[in-house]
Design an enzyme around this catalytic site. Structure first.
Site, PDB file in Angstrom:
ATOM      1  N   CYS A   1     -19.339   7.506 -23.493  1.00 27.92           N
ATOM      2  CA  CYS A   1     -20.634   8.164 -23.290  1.00 27.92           C
ATOM      3  C   CYS A   1     -20.987   8.172 -21.815  1.00 27.92           C
ATOM      4  O   CYS A   1     -21.948   7.522 -21.366  1.00 27.92           O
ATOM      5  CB  CYS A   1     -21.712   7.467 -24.112  1.00 27.92           C
ATOM      6  SG  CYS A   1     -21.535   7.773 -25.873  1.00 27.92           S
ATOM      7  N   GLU A   2     -20.177   8.862 -21.032  1.00 27.37           N
ATOM      8  CA  GLU A   2     -20.366   9.021 -19.584  1.00 27.37           C
ATOM      9  C   GLU A   2     -19.902  10.417 -19.204  1.00 27.37           C
ATOM     10  O   GLU A   2     -18.773  10.795 -19.514  1.00 27.37           O
ATOM     11  CB  GLU A   2     -19.547   7.995 -18.795  1.00 27.37           C
ATOM     12  CG  GLU A   2     -19.949   6.551 -18.981  1.00 27.37           C
ATOM     13  CD  GLU A   2     -21.203   6.191 -18.223  1.00 27.37           C
ATOM     14  OE1 GLU A   2     -21.578   6.945 -17.299  1.00 27.37           O
ATOM     15  OE2 GLU A   2     -21.821   5.154 -18.559  1.00 27.37           O
TER      16      GLU A   2
ATOM     17  N   GLU B   1       4.470  -6.542   0.600  1.00 29.54           N
ATOM     18  CA  GLU B   1       3.804  -6.783  -0.676  1.00 29.54           C
ATOM     19  C   GLU B   1       3.636  -5.490  -1.493  1.00 29.54           C
ATOM     20  O   GLU B   1       2.524  -5.065  -1.780  1.00 29.54           O
ATOM     21  CB  GLU B   1       2.423  -7.403  -0.449  1.00 29.54           C
ATOM     22  CG  GLU B   1       2.445  -8.751   0.244  1.00 29.54           C
ATOM     23  CD  GLU B   1       1.049  -9.263   0.555  1.00 29.54           C
ATOM     24  OE1 GLU B   1       0.885 -10.487   0.620  1.00 29.54           O
ATOM     25  OE2 GLU B   1       0.127  -8.435   0.748  1.00 29.54           O
ATOM     26  N   PRO B   2       4.726  -4.845  -1.897  1.00 23.76           N
ATOM     27  CA  PRO B   2       4.569  -3.639  -2.723  1.00 23.76           C
ATOM     28  C   PRO B   2       4.109  -3.979  -4.131  1.00 23.76           C
ATOM     29  O   PRO B   2       4.547  -4.963  -4.721  1.00 23.76           O
ATOM     30  CB  PRO B   2       5.978  -3.041  -2.734  1.00 23.76           C
ATOM     31  CG  PRO B   2       6.885  -4.215  -2.514  1.00 23.76           C
ATOM     32  CD  PRO B   2       6.132  -5.171  -1.640  1.00 23.76           C
ATOM     33  N   GLY B   3       3.211  -3.170  -4.670  1.00 21.58           N
ATOM     34  CA  GLY B   3       2.734  -3.363  -6.036  1.00 21.58           C
ATOM     35  C   GLY B   3       2.783  -2.049  -6.793  1.00 21.58           C
ATOM     36  O   GLY B   3       3.636  -1.821  -7.646  1.00 21.58           O
ATOM     37  N   ARG B   4       1.848  -1.133  -6.434  1.00 18.22           N
ATOM     38  CA  ARG B   4       1.834   0.205  -7.034  1.00 18.22           C
ATOM     39  C   ARG B   4       3.198   0.870  -6.918  1.00 18.22           C
ATOM     40  O   ARG B   4       3.661   1.526  -7.858  1.00 18.22           O
ATOM     41  CB  ARG B   4       0.775   1.052  -6.318  1.00 18.22           C
ATOM     42  CG  ARG B   4       0.610   2.455  -6.859  1.00 18.22           C
ATOM     43  CD  ARG B   4      -0.120   3.360  -5.871  1.00 18.22           C
ATOM     44  NE  ARG B   4      -1.307   2.749  -5.319  1.00 18.22           N
ATOM     45  CZ  ARG B   4      -2.525   2.835  -5.842  1.00 18.22           C
ATOM     46  NH1 ARG B   4      -2.698   3.504  -6.958  1.00 18.22           N
ATOM     47  NH2 ARG B   4      -3.544   2.260  -5.266  1.00 18.22           N
TER      48      ARG B   4
ATOM     49  N   ARG C   1      -9.625   4.858 -12.959  1.00 16.97           N
ATOM     50  CA  ARG C   1      -9.374   5.330 -11.602  1.00 16.97           C
ATOM     51  C   ARG C   1      -9.990   6.707 -11.288  1.00 16.97           C
ATOM     52  O   ARG C   1     -10.541   6.887 -10.194  1.00 16.97           O
ATOM     53  CB  ARG C   1      -7.871   5.354 -11.300  1.00 16.97           C
ATOM     54  CG  ARG C   1      -7.235   3.965 -11.307  1.00 16.97           C
ATOM     55  CD  ARG C   1      -5.762   4.002 -10.902  1.00 16.97           C
ATOM     56  NE  ARG C   1      -5.609   4.369  -9.516  1.00 16.97           N
ATOM     57  CZ  ARG C   1      -5.115   5.536  -9.116  1.00 16.97           C
ATOM     58  NH1 ARG C   1      -4.746   6.467  -9.996  1.00 16.97           N
ATOM     59  NH2 ARG C   1      -5.008   5.802  -7.818  1.00 16.97           N
TER      60      ARG C   1
ATOM     61  N   GLY D   1       0.783  -1.232   0.000  1.00 15.79           N
ATOM     62  CA  GLY D   1       0.000   0.000   0.000  1.00 15.79           C
ATOM     63  C   GLY D   1       0.810   1.274   0.000  1.00 15.79           C
ATOM     64  O   GLY D   1       0.254   2.370   0.144  1.00 15.79           O
TER      65      GLY D   1
ATOM     66  N   TYR E   1      -2.693  -0.199 -11.952  1.00 14.85           N
ATOM     67  CA  TYR E   1      -4.165  -0.186 -11.956  1.00 14.85           C
ATOM     68  C   TYR E   1      -4.769   0.573 -13.139  1.00 14.85           C
ATOM     69  O   TYR E   1      -5.839   1.131 -13.027  1.00 14.85           O
ATOM     70  CB  TYR E   1      -4.702   0.363 -10.621  1.00 14.85           C
ATOM     71  CG  TYR E   1      -4.205  -0.425  -9.448  1.00 14.85           C
ATOM     72  CD1 TYR E   1      -4.680  -1.704  -9.195  1.00 14.85           C
ATOM     73  CD2 TYR E   1      -3.224   0.082  -8.614  1.00 14.85           C
ATOM     74  CE1 TYR E   1      -4.194  -2.445  -8.137  1.00 14.85           C
ATOM     75  CE2 TYR E   1      -2.732  -0.653  -7.544  1.00 14.85           C
ATOM     76  CZ  TYR E   1      -3.224  -1.923  -7.310  1.00 14.85           C
ATOM     77  OH  TYR E   1      -2.738  -2.666  -6.271  1.00 14.85           O
TER      78      TYR E   1
END
Length: 420
Positions: A350-351, A279-282, A319, A237, A379
């Site tokens: 179309c949002e 557990e690093p990811g980002r 995101r 995180g 992500y």
């Protein structure tokens, strides 16, 4: 040169070669982060393990890079696990997470001898024990504990609070049931505990609070059940730089204090210091990536706003729509020109919510200019979709100033492939 250079490559030339939208990843940056993990955590501290949180970004090539680095990988689905299997990733270095793993996923994990399965709810132990017995295998597990920590991040990426879909609640009755149950199992062995307090965390204070809670639990299960915790997985995180208010801190900012706190509490409670896992990811891949777009429609609403539309948006980067993520961007073919205008970068879906960046400072832009959104390595590709039946972009990996394609661009036939 007026073009933006990323990881030693001219981004305009990349866009011309591979077309847009285009995900671009820097292998050099990724390897620098992996080297920092080894030098500032693994080599520095005995009895430690690091695994890459693959949900941030996973392709076969990324799995090969992680494999080559020697660190492990955490997976949260059968698809992520299958990707690891396809590149012959060492299964003993795999940690399998998930709040609702299916029977088929657990079968795949146990058949392939994953190193650890993180149990997220009590009934999962019964399923694991049954499958392990069928295959006559010993399965190592960790209990994911929800430590009751509210992290200072968007509520959609908090994971350690009391009211969370993740983990076993930290209450007397539930812990008693879990410990009494697991200690009777024949084919399932508990190694220790896991916690994860959230994502994009910029301060180490809540990791410290969580460790204080978890080491108290370690003492409790030793005193009441004679169980010695061999492993404590502290999750990841760790935040990165997305916008002016956010900065990536060195890994040691988090891990030095984590190790110190665990050792201090273990000494206080007369506990053996367990294997400590991160557990690093980002943190590994977030700033390693950019996404390049071509600017199309430019719509000025006098006195209110100028919308600059791009040839991607929500499908390749959900995101901002999901949790108001903030980004910085550069007009890559005018990288050195003065920033004279303020525009809002709109996606093509179309949002009304398909807005990537509000109020971005840019030079005078025209249709056909190209825009690179920064820090999209985590992500973005992994959360991409075919909303509005838009094909997913290609992914290009850069290394030492050279580019190579690692994921082909989808076409319309790819989208229709499974239709009947």
């Amino acid at each position: 040169m007026n073009n933006y250079i990323f990881a030693g490559c001219d981004t305009v030339k990349l866009a011309e070669k591979y077309k847009t939208p285009l995900y671009v990843m820097s292998e050099d940056y990724i390897k620098d982060r992996l080297r920092e993990i080894r030098e500032d955590f693994l080599d520095k501290n005995p009895k430690t393990m690091a695994v890459y949180a693959s949900k941030a970004f996973l392709t076969k090539e990324m799995a090969r890079i992680i494999k080559e680095s020697g660190i492990g990988m955490d997976v949260v689905s059968g698809g992520e696990l299958y990707t690891a299997i396809q590149v012959e990733f060492p299964m003993e270095k795999i940690i399998f997470h998930g709040n609702n793993k299916t029977i088929d996923e657990l079968e795949l994990a146990i058949e392939n001898n994953v190193g650890r399965i993180v149990v997220d709810h009590l009934e999962e132990m019964d399923i694991i024990e049954e499958i392990a017995k069928k295959h006559n295998k010993k399965v190592h597990i960790l209990f994911r504990i929800s430590p009751g920590i509210d992290s200072h991040t968007h509520k959609y990426i908090q994971t350690g609070q009391v009211d969370s879909k993740f983990g076993i609640p930290l209450d007397e009755k539930t812990i008693k049931t879990a410990m009494e149950k697991v200690l009777k199992l024949e084919f399932t062995e508990l190694l220790g505990f896991h916690f994860h307090i959230g994502s994009q965390i910029s301060d180490n204070g809540n990791h410290i609070k969580a460790i204080q809670i978890m080491t108290q639990l370690m003492k409790k299960v030793k005193d009441e059940y004679g169980f010695i915790v061999k492993e404590l997985n502290t999750g990841g995180g760790y935040g990165i730089h997305y916008s002016e208010s956010e900065e990536r801190k060195p890994l040691a900012y988090f891990t030095d204090s984590i190790i110190e706190e665990i050792e201090d509490r273990c000494k206080e409670y007369e506990l053996e210091r367990p294997l400590v896992i991160i557990e690093p990811g980002r943190w590994v891949v977030g700033e390693a990536g950019i996404t390049i777009y071509t600017i199309g429609a430019i719509k000025e609403i006098p006195g209110i706003r100028t919308y600059v539309s791009i040839d991607g948006g929500m499908p390749d980067n959900p995101r901002p729509s999901l949790y108001e993520a903030k980004y910085e961007a550069i007009v890559i073919n005018k990288a050195e020109e003065e920033l004279t205008d303020v525009v809002t970068v709109a996606g093509k879906c179309c949002e009304s919510g398909d807005i990537l960046i509000w109020d971005l400072k840019v030079p005078k832009v025209e249709t056909g200019d190209m825009l690179a959104v920064l820090s999209t390595g985590a992500y973005n590709y992994s959360m991409s979709s075919n909303y509005n039946r838009i094909p997913r972009p290609a992914v290009v990996m850069l290394s030492e100033g050279k580019d190579r394609l690692i994921v082909k661009r989808e076409n319309y036939d790819d989208i229709l492939r499974n239709d009947i």
